[in-house]
Design a protein around this motif. Structure first.
Motif, PDB file in Angstrom:
ATOM      1  N   TYR A  17       1.687  12.450  13.767  1.00  0.00           N
ATOM      2  CA  TYR A  17       2.226  11.175  13.311  1.00  0.00           C
ATOM      3  C   TYR A  17       1.103  10.239  12.892  1.00  0.00           C
ATOM      4  CZ  TYR A  17       0.928   9.700  18.053  1.00  0.00           C
ATOM      5  OH  TYR A  17       0.240   9.439  19.201  1.00  0.00           O
ATOM      6  N   ASP A  18       1.480   9.212  12.136  1.00  0.00           N
ATOM      7  CA  ASP A  18       0.579   8.123  11.769  1.00  0.00           C
ATOM      8  C   ASP A  18       1.043   6.851  12.464  1.00  0.00           C
ATOM      9  OD1 ASP A  18      -1.315   9.175   9.594  1.00  0.00           O
ATOM     10  OD2 ASP A  18       0.637   9.866   8.882  1.00  0.00           O
ATOM     11  N   GLN A  19       0.161   5.868  12.501  1.00  0.00           N
ATOM     12  CA  GLN A  19       0.507   4.606  13.142  1.00  0.00           C
ATOM     13  C   GLN A  19       0.202   3.454  12.200  1.00  0.00           C
ATOM     14  OE1 GLN A  19      -1.439   3.836  16.892  1.00  0.00           O
ATOM     15  NE2 GLN A  19      -0.340   1.905  17.235  1.00  0.00           N
ATOM     16  N   TYR A  20       1.098   2.457  12.216  1.00  0.00           N
ATOM     17  CA  TYR A  20       0.867   1.207  11.488  1.00  0.00           C
ATOM     18  C   TYR A  20       1.387   0.069  12.360  1.00  0.00           C
ATOM     19  CZ  TYR A  20       0.930  -2.334   7.835  1.00  0.00           C
ATOM     20  OH  TYR A  20       0.702  -3.466   7.102  1.00  0.00           O
ATOM     21  N   GLY A  21       0.494  -0.655  12.983  1.00  0.00           N
ATOM     22  CA  GLY A  21       0.897  -1.721  13.882  1.00  0.00           C
ATOM     23  C   GLY A  21       1.760  -1.161  15.007  1.00  0.00           C
ATOM     24  N   VAL A  41       4.929   0.686   2.558  1.00  0.00           N
ATOM     25  CA  VAL A  41       6.228   1.188   2.114  1.00  0.00           C
ATOM     26  C   VAL A  41       6.180   2.713   2.115  1.00  0.00           C
ATOM     27  CG1 VAL A  41       7.933   1.288   0.267  1.00  0.00           C
ATOM     28  CG2 VAL A  41       6.653  -0.841   0.658  1.00  0.00           C
ATOM     29  N   LEU A  42       7.077   3.328   2.867  1.00  0.00           N
ATOM     30  CA  LEU A  42       7.291   4.770   2.768  1.00  0.00           C
ATOM     31  C   LEU A  42       8.397   4.979   1.746  1.00  0.00           C
ATOM     32  CD1 LEU A  42       7.229   5.833   6.532  1.00  0.00           C
ATOM     33  CD2 LEU A  42       5.330   5.690   4.918  1.00  0.00           C
ATOM     34  N   TYR A  43       8.150   5.802   0.739  1.00  0.00           N
ATOM     35  CA  TYR A  43       9.113   5.905  -0.351  1.00  0.00           C
ATOM     36  C   TYR A  43       9.103   7.299  -0.962  1.00  0.00           C
ATOM     37  CZ  TYR A  43       5.182   5.713  -3.625  1.00  0.00           C
ATOM     38  OH  TYR A  43       4.039   5.997  -4.310  1.00  0.00           O
ATOM     39  N   CYS A  44      10.165   7.567  -1.700  1.00  0.00           N
ATOM     40  CA  CYS A  44      10.277   8.820  -2.438  1.00  0.00           C
ATOM     41  C   CYS A  44      11.216   8.587  -3.614  1.00  0.00           C
ATOM     42  CB  CYS A  44      10.818   9.931  -1.539  1.00  0.00           C
ATOM     43  SG  CYS A  44      10.930  11.555  -2.335  1.00  0.00           S
ATOM     44  N   GLY A  45      10.933   9.207  -4.752  1.00  0.00           N
ATOM     45  CA  GLY A  45      11.813   9.106  -5.905  1.00  0.00           C
ATOM     46  C   GLY A  45      11.115   8.522  -7.111  1.00  0.00           C
ATOM     47  N   PHE A  68      15.897   6.710  -5.599  1.00  0.00           N
ATOM     48  CA  PHE A  68      14.831   6.502  -4.613  1.00  0.00           C
ATOM     49  C   PHE A  68      15.371   6.022  -3.276  1.00  0.00           C
ATOM     50  CE2 PHE A  68      15.322   2.594  -7.143  1.00  0.00           C
ATOM     51  CZ  PHE A  68      15.614   1.679  -6.155  1.00  0.00           C
ATOM     52  N   PHE A  69      14.528   6.147  -2.263  1.00  0.00           N
ATOM     53  CA  PHE A  69      14.696   5.421  -1.006  1.00  0.00           C
ATOM     54  C   PHE A  69      13.343   4.828  -0.659  1.00  0.00           C
ATOM     55  CE2 PHE A  69      13.711   9.790   0.472  1.00  0.00           C
ATOM     56  CZ  PHE A  69      12.604   9.551   1.278  1.00  0.00           C
ATOM     57  N   ALA A  70      13.353   3.756   0.116  1.00  0.00           N
ATOM     58  CA  ALA A  70      12.101   3.111   0.517  1.00  0.00           C
ATOM     59  C   ALA A  70      12.311   2.374   1.832  1.00  0.00           C
ATOM     60  CB  ALA A  70      11.614   2.141  -0.558  1.00  0.00           C
ATOM     61  N   VAL A  71      11.285   2.395   2.664  1.00  0.00           N
ATOM     62  CA  VAL A  71      11.304   1.676   3.941  1.00  0.00           C
ATOM     63  C   VAL A  71      10.040   0.829   4.021  1.00  0.00           C
ATOM     64  CG1 VAL A  71      11.393   1.851   6.452  1.00  0.00           C
ATOM     65  CG2 VAL A  71      12.547   3.582   5.046  1.00  0.00           C
ATOM     66  N   LYS A  72      10.217  -0.468   4.106  1.00  0.00           N
ATOM     67  CA  LYS A  72       9.095  -1.393   4.259  1.00  0.00           C
ATOM     68  C   LYS A  72       8.857  -1.655   5.741  1.00  0.00           C
ATOM     69  CE  LYS A  72       7.865  -6.261   3.798  1.00  0.00           C
ATOM     70  NZ  LYS A  72       8.386  -7.625   3.534  1.00  0.00           N
ATOM     71  N   LEU A  73       7.601  -1.553   6.182  1.00  0.00           N
ATOM     72  CA  LEU A  73       7.234  -1.801   7.578  1.00  0.00           C
ATOM     73  C   LEU A  73       6.131  -2.851   7.639  1.00  0.00           C
ATOM     74  CD1 LEU A  73       6.925   1.929   8.754  1.00  0.00           C
ATOM     75  CD2 LEU A  73       8.924   0.436   9.009  1.00  0.00           C
ATOM     76  N   PRO A  75       3.202  -4.642  10.389  1.00  0.00           N
ATOM     77  CA  PRO A  75       2.544  -4.302  11.658  1.00  0.00           C
ATOM     78  C   PRO A  75       3.159  -5.021  12.851  1.00  0.00           C
ATOM     79  CG  PRO A  75       1.127  -5.694  10.293  1.00  0.00           C
ATOM     80  CD  PRO A  75       2.277  -5.274   9.436  1.00  0.00           C
ATOM     81  N   GLU A  76       3.861  -6.141  12.599  1.00  0.00           N
ATOM     82  CA  GLU A  76       4.487  -6.887  13.691  1.00  0.00           C
ATOM     83  C   GLU A  76       5.789  -6.252  14.172  1.00  0.00           C
ATOM     84  OE1 GLU A  76       1.717  -9.093  11.394  1.00  0.00           O
ATOM     85  OE2 GLU A  76       3.673  -8.311  10.725  1.00  0.00           O
ATOM     86  N   GLY A  77       6.240  -5.199  13.482  1.00  0.00           N
ATOM     87  CA  GLY A  77       7.436  -4.496  13.936  1.00  0.00           C
ATOM     88  C   GLY A  77       8.691  -4.777  13.138  1.00  0.00           C
ATOM     89  N   GLU A  78       8.583  -5.485  12.027  1.00  0.00           N
ATOM     90  CA  GLU A  78       9.750  -5.741  11.191  1.00  0.00           C
ATOM     91  C   GLU A  78       9.916  -4.614  10.173  1.00  0.00           C
ATOM     92  OE1 GLU A  78       8.888  -9.520   9.517  1.00  0.00           O
ATOM     93  OE2 GLU A  78       9.511 -10.647  11.298  1.00  0.00           O
ATOM     94  N   PHE A  79      11.138  -4.468   9.664  1.00  0.00           N
ATOM     95  CA  PHE A  79      11.376  -3.430   8.658  1.00  0.00           C
ATOM     96  C   PHE A  79      12.449  -3.884   7.684  1.00  0.00           C
ATOM     97  CE2 PHE A  79      14.559  -2.547  11.880  1.00  0.00           C
ATOM     98  CZ  PHE A  79      15.681  -2.135  11.158  1.00  0.00           C
ATOM     99  N   GLU A  80      12.457  -3.251   6.506  1.00  0.00           N
ATOM    100  CA  GLU A  80      13.467  -3.506   5.487  1.00  0.00           C
ATOM    101  C   GLU A  80      13.745  -2.189   4.773  1.00  0.00           C
ATOM    102  OE1 GLU A  80      14.427  -6.786   1.964  1.00  0.00           O
ATOM    103  OE2 GLU A  80      12.446  -6.708   2.904  1.00  0.00           O
ATOM    104  N   LEU A  81      15.034  -1.932   4.509  1.00  0.00           N
ATOM    105  CA  LEU A  81      15.454  -0.657   3.941  1.00  0.00           C
ATOM    106  C   LEU A  81      15.967  -0.847   2.515  1.00  0.00           C
ATOM    107  CD1 LEU A  81      17.510   0.663   7.009  1.00  0.00           C
ATOM    108  CD2 LEU A  81      15.057   0.925   6.554  1.00  0.00           C
ATOM    109  N   PHE A  82      15.713   0.144   1.675  1.00  0.00           N
ATOM    110  CA  PHE A  82      16.152   0.084   0.281  1.00  0.00           C
ATOM    111  C   PHE A  82      16.685   1.446  -0.167  1.00  0.00           C
ATOM    112  CE2 PHE A  82      12.462  -2.700   0.831  1.00  0.00           C
ATOM    113  CZ  PHE A  82      12.944  -3.925   0.390  1.00  0.00           C
ATOM    114  N   LEU A  83      17.796   1.413  -0.898  1.00  0.00           N
ATOM    115  CA  LEU A  83      18.323   2.588  -1.568  1.00  0.00           C
ATOM    116  C   LEU A  83      18.654   2.229  -3.005  1.00  0.00           C
ATOM    117  CD1 LEU A  83      20.816   4.023   1.086  1.00  0.00           C
ATOM    118  CD2 LEU A  83      18.719   5.123   0.295  1.00  0.00           C
TER     119      LEU A  83
END
Length: 468
Positions: A17-21, A41-45, A68-73, A75-83
């Motif tokens: 695994y990798d770590q970010y915050g 942003v982890l993404y594909c497409g 596509f899909f995308a997940v914004k992270l 380091p403080e622990g917040e996230f946002e999802l996109f499709l």
């Protein structure tokens, strides 16, 4: 395209695994990571026009046109999802065992006591953007629903009432051609689904040199007539692979090829099997042609009902108007759902009368009927069933925001009187000198009970294992 994101490194026992915050994450090599200013942003497409990396920088995914899909992270622990607009993918969210985000449910923490249902509610109109359609078999996991307003988009388009058939045909061709070239530039090994239908025939023109894949179901209600029209279409293409799906082997097929417990329309399994064996980079599946070209019988019946409703004093009078209208269009491609003899257009008209017009209570007014018509003009999500189950990019040339609503913008009279025979699609096929013969689509009626009954036993054991 698999990934898993959480805040507990101890959950990773089988993958690095990798770590970010505060976040720990695993992703395979198809999922990319964009490093932004204070976020990743982890993404594909891909975007149909432009570079998806620019969308990562702008965080403009909600406005973009692509697959596509995308997940914004942060380091403080917040996230946002996109499709993307057409939901070509799924994103699952679980919160019971800490926040978990993934597109592969077997990666997520699930225990037997978390199971709260053994079957999922599915919408008979095959729309999956309502809240009950986001449920999974597990109490603590939901399927992310992006905040698109599909019905409003359709309604706004229908209010335009402008445009000409020739100009729109040219525009749709340019967009589909450009979209196809973008796909060819990114995905060398392509799987093109080919049935007897007009949507499939049109999409395959833009991938004529690629392998085409069709299937039959044994037994199915249309029988030899169904096979006749499929074979006639397949004979017009080179390099067609055909799979015969034997209903007697349903359990065997499910255990070997079916993995996504959240799939509501398991009848797509024959294509999933072919995809698994072909192992392509992308699957092209011709979904949403019915919707985009306003060709389907049921929304057409709503449109006719709305048109004649102000002119009718009785339900009997309204029914006669509708029967007269359907009788004048009985030859049109969209007037029937099967090439077999077991159903005919009048069967569907009778069902419509029974369901909608048994009486005319006040709540079944113009506004209500219009909403039902609009609901059936919104996109179906078949592509995501394949993309998640087979871990492969899956798309459709009809899944393009530039063109999806354009036919709806034509004059309402054109939509009522001509759209059901899909003249624009026929003109597009004429550009390729392709002779299309199938009299109507065939939805492949068959006894699918075995498929639905085996979803739970074939998939849940994978979810209960430790896979991450």
């Amino acid at each position: 395209m698999k990934y898993f994101i959480c805040k507990d490194a101890n959950k990773f026992t089988k993958h690095d695994y990798d770590q970010y915050g505060q976040w720990f994450w695993y992703a395979d090599d198809q999922v990319k990571c964009y490093q932004g200013d204070g976020y990743i942003v982890l993404y594909c497409g891909y975007l149909i026009e432009g570079d998806i990396v620019d969308a990562c920088e702008r965080l403009s995914f909600h406005e973009e046109n692509g697959n596509f899909f995308a997940v914004k992270l942060t380091p403080e622990g917040e996230f946002e999802l996109f499709l993307d607009y057409f939901n070509n993918h799924k994103i699952f969210i679980g919160r019971k065992y800490g926040i978990e985000i993934s597109n592969w449910l077997p990666f997520m923490t699930c225990h037997e006591h978390d199971i709260v249902r053994e079957a999922l509610v599915y919408d008979m109109l095959q729309r999956e953007w309502s809240q009950p359609q986001s449920d999974t078999l597990f109490e603590h996991i939901n399927n992310f629903l992006p905040p698109y307003d599909y019905m409003s988009d359709c309604k706004k388009a229908m209010e335009v009432e402008a445009g000409d058939e020739y100009g729109l045909t040219c525009y749709i061709h340019e967009c589909m051609e450009q979209h196809a070239e973008k796909i060819k530039s990114l995905y060398p090994k392509r799987f093109i689904s080919l049935s007897e239908g007009i949507d499939s025939a049109l999409q395959s023109q833009y991938f004529k040199d690629d392998p085409q894949y069709g299937y039959t179901i044994d037994p199915c209600d249309a029988g030899e007539k169904g096979l006749y029209w499929k074979q006639k279409q397949w004979d017009k293409f080179e390099n067609v692979s055909v799979f015969n799906f034997e209903m007697s082997k349903v359990k065997e097929y499910m255990d070997k090829y079916f993995f996504d417990s959240t799939t509501r329309w398991a009848s797509i399994l024959p294509t999933m099997i072919q995809v698994a064996e072909a192992d392509p980079d992308i699957v092209m599946y011709g979904v949403n042609g019915d919707e985009m070209f306003f060709r389907d019988l049921t929304p057409h019946l709503h449109a006719i009902c709305l048109h004649y409703l102000p002119k009718c004093d009785t339900i009997t009078q309204l029914k006669q108007y509708i029967r007269n209208d359907v009788n004048s269009k009985i030859h049109m491609y969209g007037a029937d759902y099967t090439v077999g003899d077991d159903h005919c257009p009048w069967d569907y008209v009778d069902i419509y009368f029974d369901y909608w017009l048994r009486g005319m209570p006040k709540w079944r007014d113009k506004h209500f009927m219009e909403n039902e018509m609009l609901r059936q003009m919104t996109p179906k999500y078949y592509t995501r069933a394949i993309s998640v189950n087979n871990d492969v990019m899956t798309g459709s040339l009809f899944n393009d925001r530039r063109i999806y609503h354009e036919v709806f913008k034509m004059n309402n009279e054109y939509l009522r009187e001509e759209a059901m025979d899909s003249p624009i699609q026929r003109k597009l096929l004429d550009r390729f000198e392709f002779e299309f013969d199938t009299p109507c689509k065939d939805v492949l009626y068959a006894d699918y009970d075995g498929l639905h009954e085996n979803i739970f036993p074939s998939t849940v054991p994978h979810c209960l294992e430790q896979n991450i």
